[in-house]
Design a protein around this motif. Structure first.
Motif, PDB file in Angstrom:
ATOM      1  N   SER A  77      -1.266   0.317   2.590  1.00  9.15           N
ATOM      2  CA  SER A  77      -0.722  -0.290   3.095  1.00  9.15           C
ATOM      3  C   SER A  77      -0.644  -1.915   2.904  1.00  9.15           C
ATOM      4  N   ARG A  78      -1.594  -2.500   2.581  1.00  5.03           N
ATOM      5  CA  ARG A  78      -2.105  -3.830   2.944  1.00  5.03           C
ATOM      6  C   ARG A  78      -2.723  -3.987   0.809  1.00  5.03           C
ATOM      7  N   LEU A  79      -2.342  -3.381   0.543  1.00  2.00           N
ATOM      8  CA  LEU A  79      -2.450  -3.831  -1.443  1.00  2.00           C
ATOM      9  C   LEU A  79      -1.449  -4.676  -2.065  1.00  2.00           C
TER      10      LEU A  79
ATOM     11  N   ARG B 275      -2.149  -0.867  -5.651  1.00  2.00           N
ATOM     12  CA  ARG B 275      -1.756   0.295  -4.470  1.00  2.00           C
ATOM     13  C   ARG B 275      -1.691   1.505  -6.088  1.00  2.00           C
ATOM     14  N   ALA B 276      -0.632   0.693  -7.043  1.00  2.00           N
ATOM     15  CA  ALA B 276      -0.388   2.279  -7.967  1.00  2.00           C
ATOM     16  C   ALA B 276      -1.917   3.056  -8.755  1.00  2.00           C
TER      17      ALA B 276
ATOM     18  N   GLU C  31       5.710   6.067  -1.217  1.00  2.00           N
ATOM     19  CA  GLU C  31       4.543   6.503  -1.843  1.00  2.00           C
ATOM     20  C   GLU C  31       4.656   7.676  -1.685  1.00  2.00           C
ATOM     21  N   ALA C  32       5.006   8.550   0.335  1.00  2.00           N
ATOM     22  CA  ALA C  32       5.310   9.890   0.547  1.00  2.00           C
ATOM     23  C   ALA C  32       5.443  10.681  -0.633  1.00  2.00           C
ATOM     24  N   ALA C  33       6.545  11.085  -1.320  1.00  2.00           N
ATOM     25  CA  ALA C  33       6.559  11.573  -1.858  1.00  2.00           C
ATOM     26  C   ALA C  33       5.816  11.499  -2.720  1.00  2.00           C
ATOM     27  N   LYS C  34       5.131  10.573  -3.695  1.00  2.00           N
ATOM     28  CA  LYS C  34       3.895  10.512  -4.756  1.00  2.00           C
ATOM     29  C   LYS C  34       2.931  11.663  -4.073  1.00  2.00           C
ATOM     30  N   LEU C  35       2.591  10.916  -3.235  1.00  2.00           N
ATOM     31  CA  LEU C  35       1.223  11.134  -2.778  1.00  2.00           C
ATOM     32  C   LEU C  35       1.335  13.137  -2.263  1.00  2.00           C
TER      33      LEU C  35
END
Length: 227
Positions: free
Chosen positions: A169-171, A176-177, A203-207
């Protein structure tokens, strides 16, 4: 054949004392499963209790009501706690230890000799692209590089269950990608079950392969969707 659950929550409630001497209810009747090798994202508004949920899963806090199990066992009842890793929102690197020594830290309670610990930690850092920074101190690394060290430390023990509390979250968006891609590669190699807490639906959908949505506090599960 029934799939083994890496983590199970059954009717879990959790509250904390408030400033007025009362009780603040945080989690309310939380029930879900994370199967072995499954990646589950937990989505919800800030302050709803997502981190509390991970703390309970990691054994850092106990539910007031309800129960949890890890790999079919109650906490402390035959579980190999070395099989569980927790990746916090901040990197928690020890500032006086090099990147290599910080990764080795995760292996120090294992029955391994120094040379084997050093070999595994070196390989883990090479895997995340930090072969040239093994002896750098945390203050000599960028935020993205520190996240890579933390990711290497999380996977070096080859955990069966990895708990992640908004680790990226801090990137900035580009870093982040890159971390998302690296995480997916490492997760595929190890086959670890993962619970990743986030407030970012993309992010949730990607990971993950399944998303659990939590309500505002007192939080309960309002939806579960497979991707």
């Amino acid at each position: 054949m029934t799939a083994v659950a890496a983590l199970q929550f059954h009717s879990v409630f959790k509250n904390f004392p408030d400033r007025r001497g009362g009780r603040l209810e945080v989690l309310q009747n939380i029930t879900f499963d994370v199967l072995d090798r499954e990646v589950v994202a937990v989505l919800g508004p800030s302050g709803c209790g997502k981190s509390t949920l991970l703390h309970i899963a990691a054994g850092l806090s106990a539910p007031d009501r309800g129960s949890i199990s890890l790999f079919g066992n109650a906490p402390g009842n035959g579980n190999d706690w070395h099989a569980v890793r927790y990746m916090f929102q901040d990197d928690r690197l020890l500032p006086w230890r090099s990147a290599l020594a910080n990764v080795e830290l995760a292996l120090e309670r294992r029955p391994l000799g120094h040379a084997e610990r050093r070999k595994r930690a070196t390989n883990a850092l090479e895997r995340v692209g930090l072969a040239g920074f093994l002896h750098a101190l945390p203050n000599e690394l960028s935020g993205g590089m520190r996240s890579r060290v933390t990711l290497a430390r999380s996977f070096v023990t080859q955990p069966r269950l990895l708990l992640m509390d908004e680790p990226f979250s801090r990137l900035d968006s580009d870093t982040r990608a890159a971390m998302h891609a690296l995480f997916l590669e490492l997760r595929e190699e190890t086959g670890a079950a993962v619970v990743i807490v986030t407030h970012d639906a993309g992010e949730a959908a990607k990971l993950s392969g399944k998303i659990i949505r939590m309500s505002r506090r007192p939080a309960n599960i309002i939806a579960t969707s497979a991707l």
